[in-house]
Design a protein around this motif. Structure first.
Motif, mmCIF file in Angstrom:
data_model
loop_
_atom_site.group_PDB
_atom_site.id
_atom_site.type_symbol
_atom_site.label_atom_id
_atom_site.label_comp_id
_atom_site.label_asym_id
_atom_site.label_seq_id
_atom_site.Cartn_x
_atom_site.Cartn_y
_atom_site.Cartn_z
ATOM 1 N N THR A 121 0.654 -1.291 -0.063
ATOM 2 C CA THR A 121 0.007 0.013 -0.030
ATOM 3 C C THR A 121 0.950 1.329 -0.114
ATOM 4 O OG1 THR A 121 -1.741 -1.283 1.167
ATOM 5 C CG2 THR A 121 -1.678 1.183 1.180
ATOM 6 N N GLY A 122 1.941 1.235 0.701
ATOM 7 C CA GLY A 122 2.854 2.648 0.955
ATOM 8 C C GLY A 122 3.445 2.533 -0.476
ATOM 9 N N ALA A 123 3.874 1.674 -0.992
ATOM 10 C CA ALA A 123 4.650 1.942 -2.356
ATOM 11 C C ALA A 123 3.583 2.474 -3.304
ATOM 12 C CB ALA A 123 5.025 0.448 -2.755
ATOM 13 N N PHE A 124 2.232 1.816 -3.368
ATOM 14 C CA PHE A 124 1.372 2.564 -4.546
ATOM 15 C C PHE A 124 0.986 3.894 -3.974
ATOM 16 C CE2 PHE A 124 -0.066 -2.024 -5.294
ATOM 17 C CZ PHE A 124 0.607 -1.955 -6.636
ATOM 18 N N LEU A 125 1.173 4.428 -2.782
ATOM 19 C CA LEU A 125 0.849 5.746 -2.278
ATOM 20 C C LEU A 125 1.860 6.598 -2.459
ATOM 21 C CD1 LEU A 125 -1.451 5.016 0.784
ATOM 22 C CD2 LEU A 125 -2.218 5.882 -1.551
ATOM 23 N N ALA A 126 3.110 6.204 -2.539
ATOM 24 C CA ALA A 126 4.447 7.109 -2.301
ATOM 25 C C ALA A 126 4.341 8.027 -3.414
ATOM 26 C CB ALA A 126 5.705 6.052 -2.064
ATOM 27 N N GLN A 127 4.791 9.149 -3.259
ATOM 28 C CA GLN A 127 5.041 10.295 -4.153
ATOM 29 C C GLN A 127 6.308 10.818 -4.042
ATOM 30 O OE1 GLN A 127 2.910 11.022 -6.501
ATOM 31 N NE2 GLN A 127 1.891 9.419 -5.845
ATOM 32 N N ASP A 128 7.135 10.102 -3.556
ATOM 33 C CA ASP A 128 8.671 10.328 -3.030
ATOM 34 C C ASP A 128 9.426 9.214 -3.394
ATOM 35 O OD1 ASP A 128 10.693 12.291 -1.194
ATOM 36 O OD2 ASP A 128 11.255 10.101 -1.164
ATOM 37 N N LEU A 129 10.431 9.366 -4.228
ATOM 38 C CA LEU A 129 11.183 8.038 -4.870
ATOM 39 C C LEU A 129 11.790 7.470 -3.851
ATOM 40 C CD1 LEU A 129 10.913 9.701 -7.608
ATOM 41 C CD2 LEU A 129 13.026 8.765 -8.317
ATOM 42 N N LEU A 130 12.509 7.865 -2.792
ATOM 43 C CA LEU A 130 13.137 7.294 -1.560
ATOM 44 C C LEU A 130 11.804 6.583 -0.858
ATOM 45 C CD1 LEU A 130 15.752 6.463 -0.574
ATOM 46 C CD2 LEU A 130 15.882 8.488 0.668
ATOM 47 N N LEU A 131 10.809 7.382 -0.597
ATOM 48 C CA LEU A 131 9.995 6.683 0.199
ATOM 49 C C LEU A 131 9.355 5.403 -0.409
ATOM 50 C CD1 LEU A 131 8.014 7.057 2.856
ATOM 51 C CD2 LEU A 131 6.571 8.153 1.316
ATOM 52 N N PHE A 132 9.200 5.593 -1.939
ATOM 53 C CA PHE A 132 8.887 4.391 -2.598
ATOM 54 C C PHE A 132 9.515 3.126 -2.531
ATOM 55 C CE2 PHE A 132 9.245 1.738 -6.331
ATOM 56 C CZ PHE A 132 8.257 1.111 -6.654
ATOM 57 N N PHE A 133 11.124 3.703 -2.584
ATOM 58 C CA PHE A 133 11.741 2.525 -2.049
ATOM 59 C C PHE A 133 11.895 1.580 -0.837
ATOM 60 C CE2 PHE A 133 16.252 1.375 -0.687
ATOM 61 C CZ PHE A 133 16.561 0.249 -1.532
ATOM 62 N N LEU A 134 11.774 2.293 0.117
ATOM 63 C CA LEU A 134 11.560 2.074 1.432
ATOM 64 C C LEU A 134 10.454 1.164 1.674
ATOM 65 C CD1 LEU A 134 12.311 5.067 3.740
ATOM 66 C CD2 LEU A 134 13.997 3.118 3.160
ATOM 67 N N PHE A 135 9.321 1.507 1.060
ATOM 68 C CA PHE A 135 8.222 0.641 0.888
ATOM 69 C C PHE A 135 8.341 -0.723 0.190
ATOM 70 C CE2 PHE A 135 5.648 4.307 2.553
ATOM 71 C CZ PHE A 135 5.124 3.641 3.796
ATOM 72 N N TYR A 136 8.819 -0.426 -0.896
ATOM 73 C CA TYR A 136 9.354 -1.514 -1.964
ATOM 74 C C TYR A 136 9.902 -2.540 -1.224
ATOM 75 C CZ TYR A 136 10.885 -3.680 -6.377
ATOM 76 O OH TYR A 136 11.065 -4.467 -7.513
ATOM 77 N N ILE A 164 17.410 -13.197 -3.239
ATOM 78 C CA ILE A 164 18.420 -12.736 -4.027
ATOM 79 C C ILE A 164 18.146 -11.853 -5.208
ATOM 80 C CG2 ILE A 164 20.532 -13.330 -5.449
ATOM 81 C CD1 ILE A 164 20.809 -15.625 -3.644
ATOM 82 N N TYR A 165 17.040 -12.252 -5.912
ATOM 83 C CA TYR A 165 16.641 -11.652 -7.061
ATOM 84 C C TYR A 165 16.203 -10.342 -6.679
ATOM 85 C CZ TYR A 165 17.126 -15.082 -10.941
ATOM 86 O OH TYR A 165 17.837 -15.805 -12.044
ATOM 87 N N THR A 166 15.307 -10.037 -5.900
ATOM 88 C CA THR A 166 14.548 -8.867 -5.343
ATOM 89 C C THR A 166 15.612 -8.013 -4.638
ATOM 90 O OG1 THR A 166 12.638 -10.180 -5.017
ATOM 91 C CG2 THR A 166 12.457 -8.166 -4.141
ATOM 92 N N ALA A 167 16.492 -8.427 -3.906
ATOM 93 C CA ALA A 167 17.564 -7.424 -3.680
ATOM 94 C C ALA A 167 18.386 -6.934 -4.772
ATOM 95 C CB ALA A 167 18.577 -8.272 -2.614
ATOM 96 N N LEU A 247 1.918 -8.211 -5.677
ATOM 97 C CA LEU A 247 3.233 -7.994 -5.773
ATOM 98 C C LEU A 247 3.949 -7.916 -7.116
ATOM 99 C CD1 LEU A 247 4.189 -10.348 -2.548
ATOM 100 C CD2 LEU A 247 4.049 -7.769 -2.861
ATOM 101 N N LEU A 248 3.423 -8.773 -8.058
ATOM 102 C CA LEU A 248 4.031 -8.537 -9.443
ATOM 103 C C LEU A 248 3.629 -7.149 -10.137
ATOM 104 C CD1 LEU A 248 3.377 -11.976 -11.401
ATOM 105 C CD2 LEU A 248 5.422 -11.179 -9.895
#
Length: 505
Positions: A121-136, A164-167, A247-248
């Motif tokens: 949810t946070g990733a879909f709502l984030a309007q900040d690149l770094l914030l998106f990355f944290l939720f991602y 490993i792949y997702t990291a 998630l995809l």
């Protein structure tokens, strides 16, 4: 209002995780389901107050967080993220409802699912690149543990491969985001700020490479797809529902939001290659699905093919094709979740997913006639039969992409035909014919096993017959996004041609 969508599952996860050890798994499941339903109903409230014609971010929230690194708590919602939020809320509730009451360590299990939902949810709502990355990155550890602890015999291998792949995906995305901010001279990671800056084409191409590979792993696209079949086969049914259904979509959403939207010139430059990449993913995923004898693995490979349609639509970058991409994300989320639920019921009752073992499950007396009927509905939707959401989403993609990439679109249409082939093989082998002896004494299938898939089947048919109920929320945002991109690309081309003419003179 938007922070509630993140806080509700987080509070639920904390309450369940720190509750007394004496509580039963059934009670933990009920509590988790209550919090998931509250979060889902809150998304419905947001839908009721959302204004489709307003193309800016709505219900925006902005708070300073870590000024030293330019990180701010910026949330917002538009027509691109709204349907994905609703999908996440719905499938989270269904995944919790479909979980077994007798599973081990139930408090930890349900806490992880709610934590996973909060991250998405946070990733879909984030309007900040770094914030998106944290939720991602937040959703990485819960999903790893959900596979590693409650998965199948090879769960350790599948979970480690996923990790490993997702990291690697996260590292590439972070590098691109940092480069975007540094090279643009911006003081923060806000999307609004970066949307107003234009970088040289060579720089954009370098940054886009990291974004394409990073999100290509998450989607996943060939050749970064190998973690997905292993993860699906070893994950439990509810986790497969969340993995394929929600998630995809972080990958496809990221391509549209951060690739196409922030780097329009580079996107237009590499678009023909992206269309070819889409064709390869579609045909490879469909061909691999035909070769499978494990029902779950067949559905997993079908996801690779269907996500390729989204890349084709994004490469064409027309308002109609991108609208079709959003519809395909929702369509695939509902259909794949339904198919995984049904495969899970078959495995639970028959004890096998092998098409060489199970036969005749559509038998009205000793088989699973209702489950078989729902499976036929899901297969028809995935194969693009008119009247289903799968048909209209793929048709819109083809209609919007054909004018830009006619050959690639026609080749992707072959993939739709292959979808019908492998799912026809699945239905014919598993559900028709005489009931095979290994599965002749099947346990009873209760309505509690059928309800989740039945709900998804109803939604697939409703939106297939009346797609405007889905399109109206997204179309204005997509049209404005593509028009802005086209203007930026046109201005860039004019400048390039002007500079070339000046050099010749």
């Amino acid at each position: 209002m938007l922070s509630v969508l993140i806080l509700v599952p987080l509070i639920g996860a904390a309450l369940i995780g720190f509750s007394p050890s004496s509580i039963s798994g059934k009670f933990a499941r009920v509590v988790a389901l209550v919090f998931a339903i509250i979060a889902f109903l809150w998304t419905i409230v947001l839908v009721s107050q959302f204004h489709p014609g307003e193309i800016t971010q709505q219900f925006a929230e902005s708070l300073p967080w870590v000024d030293a690194i330019g990180l701010n708590y910026n949330l917002g919602i538009d027509g691109l993220s709204l349907p994905l939020l609703v999908l996440n809320g719905l499938l989270t509730a269904i995944a919790i409802y479909s979980s077994e009451e007798s599973l081990q360590r139930p408090k930890f299990y349900y806490s992880l699912i709610l934590l996973l939902s909060a991250g998405v949810t946070g990733a879909f709502l984030a309007q900040d690149l770094l914030l998106f990355f944290l939720f991602y990155e937040l959703e990485l550890i819960p999903l790893y543990l959900l596979i590693a602890i409650w998965g199948g015999a090879k769960r350790g291998y599948a979970a480690t491969k996923f990790l490993i792949y997702t990291a690697v995906s996260g590292i590439l995305l972070l590098a691109s985001f940092l480069g975007m901010v540094w090279l643009s001279g911006s003081s923060n990671f806000a999307l609004a700020t970066l949307n107003a800056t234009t970088l040289p084409l060579a720089t954009q191409l370098l940054l886009l490479a990291g974004i394409l590979i990073g999100f290509g792993i998450k989607i996943p696209l060939v050749p970064f797809h190998t973690w997905l079949p292993d993860a699906h086969v070893e994950a439990s049914t509810p986790i497969s529902v969340l993995l394929a259904g929600v998630l995809l979509k972080l990958g496809t959403y990221g391509l549209l939001r951060f690739g196409m939207n922030l780097l329009p010139e580079a996107w237009a430059y590499v678009a023909p290659w992206l269309a070819i990449w889409a064709v390869v993913s579609v045909l490879y995923g469909s061909s691999c699905a035909i070769a499978q004898s494990d029902m779950k693995k067949m559905v997993a490979y079908s996801s690779i093919g269907h996500m390729g349609y989204v890349l084709l639509a994004a490469a064409a970058a027309t308002p109609l094709s991108v609208l079709g991409a959003v519809m395909q994300m929702i369509s695939h989320g509902l259909i794949s979740a339904m198919l995984f639920l049904l495969v899970g019921v078959v495995y639970q009752k028959a004890g096998s997913r092998d098409l060489a073992i199970i036969k005749g499950l559509l038998n009205p007396e000793r088989g699973m006639p209702v489950i078989g009927s729902l499976m036929i509905v899901g297969v028809m939707a995935s194969a693009g039969i008119p009247g289903m959401l799968g048909f209209i989403s793929e048709f819109v993609i083809y209609r919007g992409s054909f004018a830009v990439f006619p050959v690639q679109t026609l080749l992707c249409m072959v993939g739709t035909g292959l979808t019908a082939v492998y799912f026809l093989l699945l239905v014919n082998r598993a559900f028709f014919g005489r009931l095979s002896s290994p599965v002749v004494n099947l346990p009873r299938v209760y309505w509690s096993d059928r309800i989740p898939a039945a709900i998804l089947a109803v939604l697939i048919v409703i939106f297939g017959i009346q797609p405007s109920w889905l399109v109206r929320w997204t179309e204005p945002t997509i049209t404005a996004m593509i028009n802005t991109q086209n203007v930026v690309v046109a201005v860039s081309l004019d400048k390039a041609m002007g500079a070339s003419t000046a050099r010749r003179n």
